[in-house]
Design an enzyme around this catalytic site. Structure first.
Site: not given
Ligand code: FE
Length: 134
Positions: A48, A51, A97, A100, A120
């Site tokens: 990510c 984070c 995510c 976060c 996607c």
């Protein structure tokens, strides 16, 4: 995913690029074929960009022809969360995510074997950590 990452909007603005902020925190979508990872085949771990949580493996990345990085499975069952989302394009399933809450992209039921789903994902929501020695 053990710890949740929480930051103020100002902290996110300070840490992210403007494009990352628009995607991760305001659910924008980068234009197709403009992101840095849509054609990437390098082996590694996609984390990510907000984070650092491990989100996807290059092992599940495939060329969907859409112009966005596409994966048929997250790195683990609890890496990402999904939410149904009514928008101008009808009902879609949003992906974020789990750590976060940052918006990543959408998931569609037209993926390849073995899962049949396509995650996607916006390139700028990801950071590729190359495998050792590659
Ligand atoms: Fe995150």
């Amino acid at each position: 995913m053990s710890e949740k990452v929480e930051k103020t909007e100002q902290e996110w603005k300070d840490e992210l690029t403007p494009e990352q902020y628009r995607v991760l925190r305001e659910k924008a979508t980068e234009r197709a074929f403009t992101g840095r990872y849509h054609a990437t085949k390098d082996p590694g771990t996609y984390r990510c960009a907000g984070c650092g949580a491990e989100l996807f493996s290059s092992d599940t990345k495939y060329d969907s022809g859409t112009g966005w990085p596409s994966f048929w499975e997250p790195a683990s069952d609890d890496a990402v969360e999904t939410e149904r989302d009514w928008g101008l394009l009808g009902m879609r399933t949003e992906v974020h995510c789990a750590s976060c809450g940052g918006h990543l992209g959408h998931v569609f039921p037209d993926g390849p074997h073995p899962t049949g789903v396509r995650f996607c994902i916006n390139s700028c929501a990801l950071e590729l950590e190359p495998d050792e020695g590659s």
